[in-house]
Design a protein around this motif. Structure first.
Motif, PDB file in Angstrom:
ATOM      1  N   GLY A 198       1.042  -1.350  -0.013  1.00  0.00           N
ATOM      2  CA  GLY A 198       0.036   0.085  -0.108  1.00  0.00           C
ATOM      3  C   GLY A 198       0.376   1.412  -0.103  1.00  0.00           C
ATOM      4  N   ASP A 199      -0.243   2.186  -0.414  1.00  0.00           N
ATOM      5  CA  ASP A 199       0.663   3.873  -0.574  1.00  0.00           C
ATOM      6  C   ASP A 199       0.735   4.556   1.211  1.00  0.00           C
ATOM      7  N   VAL A 200       2.175   4.579   1.339  1.00  0.00           N
ATOM      8  CA  VAL A 200       2.592   5.619   2.524  1.00  0.00           C
ATOM      9  C   VAL A 200       2.811   7.257   2.624  1.00  0.00           C
ATOM     10  N   PRO A 201       2.504   7.137   3.809  1.00  0.00           N
ATOM     11  CA  PRO A 201       2.679   9.061   3.174  1.00  0.00           C
ATOM     12  C   PRO A 201       4.177   9.320   3.609  1.00  0.00           C
ATOM     13  N   GLU A 202       5.272   9.777   2.904  1.00  0.00           N
ATOM     14  CA  GLU A 202       5.886  10.957   3.299  1.00  0.00           C
ATOM     15  C   GLU A 202       6.054  11.049   4.802  1.00  0.00           C
ATOM     16  N   GLY A 203       7.354  11.530   5.610  1.00  0.00           N
ATOM     17  CA  GLY A 203       7.509  12.589   5.996  1.00  0.00           C
ATOM     18  C   GLY A 203       7.276  11.843   7.582  1.00  0.00           C
ATOM     19  N   ASN A 204       6.107  12.117   8.774  1.00  0.00           N
ATOM     20  CA  ASN A 204       5.872  12.264  10.460  1.00  0.00           C
ATOM     21  C   ASN A 204       5.174  12.582  10.167  1.00  0.00           C
ATOM     22  N   GLU A 205       4.129  11.417   9.855  1.00  0.00           N
ATOM     23  CA  GLU A 205       2.676  10.796  10.132  1.00  0.00           C
ATOM     24  C   GLU A 205       2.821  10.214  11.034  1.00  0.00           C
ATOM     25  N   ILE A 206       2.844  10.593  12.087  1.00  0.00           N
ATOM     26  CA  ILE A 206       2.321   9.652  13.349  1.00  0.00           C
ATOM     27  C   ILE A 206       1.532   9.076  13.247  1.00  0.00           C
ATOM     28  N   ILE A 207       0.319   7.361  13.399  1.00  0.00           N
ATOM     29  CA  ILE A 207      -0.733   7.188  13.829  1.00  0.00           C
ATOM     30  C   ILE A 207      -0.713   6.626  16.196  1.00  0.00           C
ATOM     31  N   PRO A 208      -1.330   7.132  16.419  1.00  0.00           N
ATOM     32  CA  PRO A 208      -1.410   7.463  17.840  1.00  0.00           C
ATOM     33  C   PRO A 208      -1.352   6.112  18.347  1.00  0.00           C
ATOM     34  N   LEU A 209      -0.365   5.618  19.470  1.00  0.00           N
ATOM     35  CA  LEU A 209      -1.440   4.047  19.807  1.00  0.00           C
ATOM     36  C   LEU A 209      -3.008   4.591  20.876  1.00  0.00           C
ATOM     37  N   GLY A 210      -2.747   3.313  20.729  1.00  0.00           N
ATOM     38  CA  GLY A 210      -4.252   3.026  21.387  1.00  0.00           C
ATOM     39  C   GLY A 210      -5.428   3.138  21.010  1.00  0.00           C
ATOM     40  N   LYS A 211      -5.397   3.281  19.131  1.00  0.00           N
ATOM     41  CA  LYS A 211      -6.390   3.551  18.180  1.00  0.00           C
ATOM     42  C   LYS A 211      -6.678   2.125  17.270  1.00  0.00           C
ATOM     43  N   ALA A 212      -8.183   1.868  17.091  1.00  0.00           N
ATOM     44  CA  ALA A 212      -8.055   0.292  16.503  1.00  0.00           C
ATOM     45  C   ALA A 212      -8.476   1.132  15.298  1.00  0.00           C
ATOM     46  N   ARG A 213      -8.562  -0.403  13.961  1.00  0.00           N
ATOM     47  CA  ARG A 213      -9.049   0.567  12.902  1.00  0.00           C
ATOM     48  C   ARG A 213     -10.169  -0.871  11.856  1.00  0.00           C
ATOM     49  N   ILE A 214     -11.388  -0.151  12.062  1.00  0.00           N
ATOM     50  CA  ILE A 214     -11.678  -0.865  11.213  1.00  0.00           C
ATOM     51  C   ILE A 214     -12.228  -1.625   9.927  1.00  0.00           C
ATOM     52  N   THR A 215     -11.606  -2.395   9.361  1.00  0.00           N
ATOM     53  CA  THR A 215     -10.966  -2.830   7.800  1.00  0.00           C
ATOM     54  C   THR A 215     -12.290  -2.612   7.072  1.00  0.00           C
ATOM     55  N   ARG A 216     -13.232  -3.316   7.737  1.00  0.00           N
ATOM     56  CA  ARG A 216     -14.698  -3.877   6.901  1.00  0.00           C
ATOM     57  C   ARG A 216     -15.344  -3.562   7.349  1.00  0.00           C
ATOM     58  N   GLU A 217     -16.480  -2.687   7.145  1.00  0.00           N
ATOM     59  CA  GLU A 217     -17.767  -2.544   8.363  1.00  0.00           C
ATOM     60  C   GLU A 217     -18.786  -3.471   8.224  1.00  0.00           C
ATOM     61  N   GLY A 218     -19.041  -3.611   8.797  1.00  0.00           N
ATOM     62  CA  GLY A 218     -20.574  -5.243   8.583  1.00  0.00           C
ATOM     63  C   GLY A 218     -21.946  -4.482  10.161  1.00  0.00           C
ATOM     64  N   LYS A 219     -22.430  -6.021  10.004  1.00  0.00           N
ATOM     65  CA  LYS A 219     -23.744  -5.048  11.064  1.00  0.00           C
ATOM     66  C   LYS A 219     -24.072  -6.795  12.303  1.00  0.00           C
ATOM     67  N   ASP A 220     -23.503  -7.893  11.020  1.00  0.00           N
ATOM     68  CA  ASP A 220     -23.236  -9.653  11.540  1.00  0.00           C
ATOM     69  C   ASP A 220     -22.673 -10.375  13.010  1.00  0.00           C
ATOM     70  N   VAL A 221     -21.390  -9.739  12.835  1.00  0.00           N
ATOM     71  CA  VAL A 221     -20.541 -10.263  14.111  1.00  0.00           C
ATOM     72  C   VAL A 221     -19.133  -8.967  13.631  1.00  0.00           C
ATOM     73  N   THR A 222     -18.417  -8.543  14.727  1.00  0.00           N
ATOM     74  CA  THR A 222     -17.123  -8.459  15.409  1.00  0.00           C
ATOM     75  C   THR A 222     -16.223  -9.245  15.109  1.00  0.00           C
ATOM     76  N   VAL A 223     -14.670  -9.198  14.170  1.00  0.00           N
ATOM     77  CA  VAL A 223     -14.277  -9.906  14.446  1.00  0.00           C
ATOM     78  C   VAL A 223     -13.172  -8.872  14.455  1.00  0.00           C
ATOM     79  N   LEU A 224     -12.597  -9.202  16.272  1.00  0.00           N
ATOM     80  CA  LEU A 224     -11.599  -9.184  16.614  1.00  0.00           C
ATOM     81  C   LEU A 224     -10.300  -8.886  16.200  1.00  0.00           C
ATOM     82  N   ALA A 225      -9.249  -9.133  15.830  1.00  0.00           N
ATOM     83  CA  ALA A 225      -7.279  -9.485  14.752  1.00  0.00           C
ATOM     84  C   ALA A 225      -6.228  -8.672  14.782  1.00  0.00           C
TER      85      ALA A 225
END
Length: 337
Positions: A198-225
């Motif tokens: 994938g694409d990565v930003p140049e420079g000092n882009e910081i992603i905060p610790l302690g914040k999850a990312r929803i990679t696929r939205e859905g309504k039937d079941v939550t998968v934690l991975a």
């Protein structure tokens, strides 16, 4: 944006941090002239010199111990343990010293230390090159534990870890180092190394610790991975047709409980997937958190899909991993209850 593999993104994060802060030093076994066993630190010694990027003896306790001293002195060491399996000789230093330094000194000292380690299987490395020891670290108060799943997160989370005033365990899934893992397969994909993820930003882009990312939205079941299992979960959802919401935890500690709660309260079901063994694995903590915080929203029991409760089985490596078949079966089961 620049297209990178995870290795390239991690190298770029080192480069950005070292350029911006001369307190950042990088060392470990073969990380200097050779550039690391997976080449993450290639070129850094040539660019920043042997005082900023250098090799250490084969002594994990010594590497971790000296890094703690450097961190207490005011530097920001980023050390590499060649494989997560090799960290055990340094565990006393990590748990008894690094994790406790801020608290035992009443805040007089901090330990801004990052310990990077390749984790997990998938390269036929056998029992001593393939373990997933994240639960050891999440059990130790005072440590933060990070597991990225893609190049952009790897760079942004590593920059956040280097900037953090406390010790961070940074676990890098080896199967994702050189490109995307095709989660639809229960066996290695011969072409996976050919395509950057994938694409990565140049420079000092910081992603905060302690914040999850929803990679696929859905309504039937939550998968934690997290890590490689994010792609397995996505493949299982696609193959079963179940409308699963997949959460890439990214940081195991501190955990993003708000995102987990919001998702489970919406779906009413939860499946947890990780590569490590089941008993006392991090999935047990996740299951307890969901039960404690979302009990009245649950429509079915929580299911964990994990590695086996055995020493790492080199000969059955690809059966040991949770694959889309096993995860898909869990998704179907939780929907039927």
């Amino acid at each position: 944006m620049v297209q990178m593999t995870m290795i390239e993104a991690l190298r770029d994060a080192h480069d950005v941090a070292m350029a911006n802060d001369d307190r950042v030093v990088v060392y470990g076994e073969d990380v200097g002239y050779f550039g690391g066993v997976f080449r993450v630190t290639a070129g850094l010694q040539k660019k920043y010199g042997k005082s900023r990027c250098f090799d250490a003896p084969i002594n994990e306790a010594g590497i971790v111990g000296t890094a703690i001293g450097m961190a207490a002195y005011g530097l920001r060491p980023v050390i590499e343990i060649q494989f997560a399996d090799y960290v055990y000789p340094g565990m006393d230093q990590i748990v008894s010293e690094a994790a406790r330094l801020r608290h035992r000194s009443a805040g007089d000292f901090t330990c801004p230390l990052v310990i990077r380690m390749p984790t997990g299987g998938g390269i036929f490395g056998g029992q001593t090159h393939s373990q997933s020891p994240e639960a050891f670290f999440t059990h130790s108060s005072g440590l933060k534990t990070v597991v990225p799943s893609n190049p952009r997160d790897a760079k942004g989370l590593l920059l956040a870890a280097i900037a953090d005033p406390d010790p961070v365990i940074f676990l890098e899934p080896k199967r994702l180092y050189n490109g995307p893992f095709d989660g639809h397969h229960d066996r290695p994909v011969t072409s996976w190394k050919k395509h950057p993820l994938g694409d990565v930003p140049e420079g000092n882009e910081i992603i905060p610790l302690g914040k999850a990312r929803i990679t696929r939205e859905g309504k039937d079941v939550t998968v934690l991975a997290y890590g490689t299992m994010v792609y397995v979960a996505e493949a299982a959802a696609a193959e079963t047709g179940i409308d699963a919401e997949i959460i890439d935890l990214r940081t195991l500690l501190p955990i993003d409980l708000d995102t987990i709660k919001a998702s489970v309260e919406k779906t009413g079901r939860c499946v947890i997937v990780h590569e490590a063994t089941k008993t006392s694995g991090f999935g047990a903590e996740l299951s307890a958190l969901v039960q404690e915080n979302c009990f009245y929203s649950l429509e079915a029991p929580i299911i964990r899909v994990t590695g086996w409760d055995t020493p790492y089985p080199h000969a059955q490596e690809w059966d040991y991993f949770p694959g889309p078949v096993r995860v898909g079966a869990a998704l179907k089961t939780v929907m039927e209850r």
